[in-house]
Design a protein around this motif. Sequence first.
Motif, PDB file in Angstrom:
ATOM      1  N   GLN A   1       3.498   5.396  -3.001  1.00 51.18           N
ATOM      2  CA  GLN A   1       2.896   4.186  -2.684  1.00 51.18           C
ATOM      3  C   GLN A   1       2.852   3.074  -3.669  1.00 51.18           C
ATOM      4  O   GLN A   1       2.833   3.731  -4.690  1.00 51.18           O
ATOM      5  CB  GLN A   1       1.137   4.600  -2.073  1.00 51.18           C
ATOM      6  N   VAL A   2       2.672   2.033  -3.081  1.00 52.33           N
ATOM      7  CA  VAL A   2       2.790   0.879  -4.320  1.00 52.33           C
ATOM      8  C   VAL A   2       1.460  -0.059  -3.967  1.00 52.33           C
ATOM      9  O   VAL A   2       1.442  -0.421  -2.910  1.00 52.33           O
ATOM     10  CB  VAL A   2       4.154  -0.050  -4.225  1.00 52.33           C
ATOM     11  N   LEU A   3       0.671  -0.143  -5.152  1.00 50.76           N
ATOM     12  CA  LEU A   3      -0.314  -1.158  -4.916  1.00 50.76           C
ATOM     13  C   LEU A   3      -0.272  -2.451  -5.805  1.00 50.76           C
ATOM     14  O   LEU A   3       0.558  -2.514  -7.061  1.00 50.76           O
ATOM     15  CB  LEU A   3      -1.756  -0.473  -5.506  1.00 50.76           C
ATOM     16  N   ASP A   4      -0.484  -3.653  -5.289  1.00 51.41           N
ATOM     17  CA  ASP A   4      -0.595  -4.860  -5.642  1.00 51.41           C
ATOM     18  C   ASP A   4      -1.726  -5.028  -6.599  1.00 51.41           C
ATOM     19  O   ASP A   4      -2.807  -5.515  -5.772  1.00 51.41           O
ATOM     20  CB  ASP A   4      -0.073  -5.787  -4.816  1.00 51.41           C
ATOM     21  N   VAL A   5      -1.850  -5.289  -7.972  1.00 47.15           N
ATOM     22  CA  VAL A   5      -2.971  -5.354  -8.755  1.00 47.15           C
ATOM     23  C   VAL A   5      -2.926  -6.892  -9.387  1.00 47.15           C
ATOM     24  O   VAL A   5      -2.092  -7.107  -9.945  1.00 47.15           O
ATOM     25  CB  VAL A   5      -3.029  -4.187  -9.915  1.00 47.15           C
ATOM     26  N   SER A   6      -4.054  -7.585  -9.050  1.00 49.50           N
ATOM     27  CA  SER A   6      -4.158  -8.690  -9.542  1.00 49.50           C
ATOM     28  C   SER A   6      -5.595  -8.674 -10.452  1.00 49.50           C
ATOM     29  O   SER A   6      -6.357  -7.984 -10.301  1.00 49.50           O
ATOM     30  CB  SER A   6      -4.255  -9.874  -8.505  1.00 49.50           C
TER      31      SER A   6
END
Length: 200
Positions: free
Chosen positions: A59-64
Amino acid sequence: MKFISTLIAVATLATAGTSYAADRQLHLRGEVTAASAGELTIVDRKGVKTTVQLPEKAQVLDVSRSSQAAIQENSFLGIAAAPASDGKIRATGVMIFPEAARGMNEGHYPWDNIEQGTMTNATVAKVIKKSSSTELEMRFGGRSQQVMLDKATIYGQFVPGDRKLLVVGAKVMVIGAEGADGKVHANAVLVGRDGFMPPL
């Protein structure tokens, strides 16, 4: 539905994937220096280069980047921290969880972000403002933990991401394990947006 399934997969923040031995789990933090459909090469802050296998199920998470202003009573947080005085801990990094992730890996346990590091996944019971810092009373499973926030604390938030984010120069945290083949296999990759390093 995709969001919920991603969050379930990212329960690997505290546990290894079921296909790998628990004592071989790892967290790898660094910058992507090479990327392909099935592999990432990552250089950590000590200059160590590691090639990571990227299975289709990873899985890939987009962290800001976020801020302390986003934290309020009843927020559910993941807090990477170091020991402080009087039994308290000082937050080095805070991840503000979306509501759908409330309760994920709840508890207080060792973490490898720093020597004697800990992770606290819990609900904010009280926010106490002080002159030079802020203290949070975090509650989980009938217990509580006092956490100090200061000017050095880094804040992030996440949403499900896309593999298009996995490019050279991206700052990432890989959650995975060493497989029986001796290679590192990713379960999840947290990718910092716009050069941001995921704070866990």
